[in-house]
Motif scaffolding. Structure first.
Motif, PDB file in Angstrom:
ATOM      1  N   GLY A  59      -3.520 -36.332  13.799  1.00 52.33           N
ATOM      2  CA  GLY A  59      -4.769 -35.576  13.803  1.00 52.33           C
ATOM      3  C   GLY A  59      -4.879 -34.543  12.693  1.00 52.33           C
ATOM      4  N   ARG A  60      -3.839 -34.368  11.882  1.00 56.87           N
ATOM      5  CA  ARG A  60      -3.885 -33.419  10.770  1.00 56.87           C
ATOM      6  C   ARG A  60      -3.857 -34.194   9.462  1.00 56.87           C
ATOM      7  NH1 ARG A  60      -0.860 -27.979  11.282  1.00 56.87           N
ATOM      8  NH2 ARG A  60      -2.231 -27.750   9.506  1.00 56.87           N
ATOM      9  N   PRO A  61      -4.669 -33.796   8.491  1.00 57.67           N
ATOM     10  CA  PRO A  61      -4.704 -34.528   7.227  1.00 57.67           C
ATOM     11  C   PRO A  61      -3.432 -34.342   6.413  1.00 57.67           C
ATOM     12  CG  PRO A  61      -6.047 -32.558   7.094  1.00 57.67           C
ATOM     13  CD  PRO A  61      -5.594 -32.671   8.523  1.00 57.67           C
ATOM     14  N   VAL A  62      -3.065 -35.385   5.676  1.00 59.66           N
ATOM     15  CA  VAL A  62      -1.927 -35.359   4.760  1.00 59.66           C
ATOM     16  C   VAL A  62      -2.462 -35.846   3.415  1.00 59.66           C
ATOM     17  CG1 VAL A  62       0.338 -36.341   4.253  1.00 59.66           C
ATOM     18  CG2 VAL A  62      -0.292 -35.837   6.602  1.00 59.66           C
ATOM     19  N   TYR A  63      -2.082 -35.164   2.337  1.00 58.09           N
ATOM     20  CA  TYR A  63      -2.591 -35.518   1.016  1.00 58.09           C
ATOM     21  C   TYR A  63      -1.452 -35.869   0.066  1.00 58.09           C
ATOM     22  CZ  TYR A  63      -6.647 -33.208   2.980  1.00 58.09           C
ATOM     23  OH  TYR A  63      -7.674 -32.850   3.792  1.00 58.09           O
ATOM     24  N   CYS A  64      -1.710 -36.776  -0.867  1.00 58.07           N
ATOM     25  CA  CYS A  64      -0.741 -37.137  -1.892  1.00 58.07           C
ATOM     26  C   CYS A  64      -0.715 -36.034  -2.954  1.00 58.07           C
ATOM     27  CB  CYS A  64      -1.106 -38.482  -2.527  1.00 58.07           C
ATOM     28  SG  CYS A  64      -2.653 -38.477  -3.466  1.00 58.07           S
ATOM     29  N   ARG A  65       0.178 -36.160  -3.911  1.00 55.78           N
ATOM     30  CA  ARG A  65       0.301 -35.144  -4.966  1.00 55.78           C
ATOM     31  C   ARG A  65      -0.972 -35.000  -5.788  1.00 55.78           C
ATOM     32  NH1 ARG A  65       5.531 -33.356  -6.553  1.00 55.78           N
ATOM     33  NH2 ARG A  65       7.162 -34.421  -5.394  1.00 55.78           N
ATOM     34  N   ASP A  66      -1.704 -36.066  -5.955  1.00 49.55           N
ATOM     35  CA  ASP A  66      -2.923 -36.001  -6.761  1.00 49.55           C
ATOM     36  C   ASP A  66      -4.072 -35.334  -6.016  1.00 49.55           C
ATOM     37  OD1 ASP A  66      -1.664 -37.280  -8.894  1.00 49.55           O
ATOM     38  OD2 ASP A  66      -2.203 -39.271  -8.132  1.00 49.55           O
ATOM     39  N   CYS A  67      -4.175 -35.552  -4.712  1.00 50.60           N
ATOM     40  CA  CYS A  67      -5.290 -35.023  -3.930  1.00 50.60           C
ATOM     41  C   CYS A  67      -5.033 -33.617  -3.384  1.00 50.60           C
ATOM     42  CB  CYS A  67      -5.606 -35.959  -2.769  1.00 50.60           C
ATOM     43  SG  CYS A  67      -6.219 -37.573  -3.313  1.00 50.60           S
ATOM     44  N   LEU A  68      -3.782 -33.229  -3.236  1.00 47.85           N
ATOM     45  CA  LEU A  68      -3.461 -31.928  -2.650  1.00 47.85           C
ATOM     46  C   LEU A  68      -4.106 -30.749  -3.377  1.00 47.85           C
ATOM     47  CD1 LEU A  68      -1.952 -30.330  -0.485  1.00 47.85           C
ATOM     48  CD2 LEU A  68       0.037 -30.325  -2.002  1.00 47.85           C
ATOM     49  N   PRO A  69      -4.082 -30.685  -4.713  1.00 45.29           N
ATOM     50  CA  PRO A  69      -4.695 -29.536  -5.385  1.00 45.29           C
ATOM     51  C   PRO A  69      -6.190 -29.351  -5.075  1.00 45.29           C
ATOM     52  CG  PRO A  69      -3.312 -30.750  -6.913  1.00 45.29           C
ATOM     53  CD  PRO A  69      -3.399 -31.568  -5.651  1.00 45.29           C
ATOM     54  N   LYS A  70      -6.885 -30.431  -4.748  1.00 50.72           N
ATOM     55  CA  LYS A  70      -8.309 -30.335  -4.411  1.00 50.72           C
ATOM     56  C   LYS A  70      -8.541 -29.618  -3.091  1.00 50.72           C
ATOM     57  CE  LYS A  70      -8.732 -34.908  -5.390  1.00 50.72           C
ATOM     58  NZ  LYS A  70      -9.354 -36.215  -5.245  1.00 50.72           N
ATOM     59  N   HIS A  71      -7.504 -29.570  -2.238  1.00 48.54           N
ATOM     60  CA  HIS A  71      -7.662 -29.013  -0.900  1.00 48.54           C
ATOM     61  C   HIS A  71      -6.958 -27.676  -0.702  1.00 48.54           C
ATOM     62  CE1 HIS A  71      -9.646 -32.576   0.655  1.00 48.54           C
ATOM     63  NE2 HIS A  71      -8.866 -33.248  -0.162  1.00 48.54           N
ATOM     64  N   ARG A  72      -6.310 -27.175  -1.715  1.00 49.72           N
ATOM     65  CA  ARG A  72      -5.634 -25.864  -1.613  1.00 49.72           C
ATOM     66  C   ARG A  72      -6.666 -24.769  -1.602  1.00 49.72           C
ATOM     67  NH1 ARG A  72       0.316 -25.541  -3.839  1.00 49.72           N
ATOM     68  NH2 ARG A  72       0.968 -27.544  -3.060  1.00 49.72           N
ATOM     69  N   LYS A  73      -6.394 -23.732  -0.833  1.00 52.06           N
ATOM     70  CA  LYS A  73      -7.354 -22.624  -0.702  1.00 52.06           C
ATOM     71  C   LYS A  73      -6.766 -21.340  -1.295  1.00 52.06           C
ATOM     72  CE  LYS A  73      -9.261 -24.651   3.391  1.00 52.06           C
ATOM     73  NZ  LYS A  73      -9.473 -24.581   4.817  1.00 52.06           N
ATOM     74  N   PHE A  74      -6.520 -21.360  -2.617  1.00 53.13           N
ATOM     75  CA  PHE A  74      -5.948 -20.198  -3.280  1.00 53.13           C
ATOM     76  C   PHE A  74      -7.032 -19.343  -3.816  1.00 53.13           C
ATOM     77  CE2 PHE A  74      -2.390 -22.799  -2.817  1.00 53.13           C
ATOM     78  CZ  PHE A  74      -1.254 -22.044  -3.040  1.00 53.13           C
TER      79      PHE A  74
END
Length: 74
Positions: A59-74
């Protein structure tokens, strides 16, 4: 009791706390415990099969190395 006879002062304990400075300072827990256990996962964005260093929770999303930066909330 003089100042030098106090044994373990706060400052002495603080400098040895947890042995954090005995190796890499990368900010990761576990430091030199060897290679991390990796778990298979499917990226929630692009669907590619990847591996992550944690056990994916249902139920929790998992992202690959390429997609992860799009979802970071910095």
């Amino acid at each position: 009791m003089s100042f030098n006879d106090r044994g373990n002062s706060y400052r002495g304990r603080d400098s040895n706390r947890g042995g954090r400075d005995s190796g890499s300072r990368g900010g990761f827990r576990g430091g030199s415990s060897g290679p991390r256990e990796m778990y298979p996962a499917v990226c929630s964005d692009c669907g590619v099969e990847t591996q992550v260093p944690f056990k994916p929770a249902e139920g929790r999303p998992v992202y690959c190395r390429d997609c992860l930066p799009k979802h970071r909330k910095f």
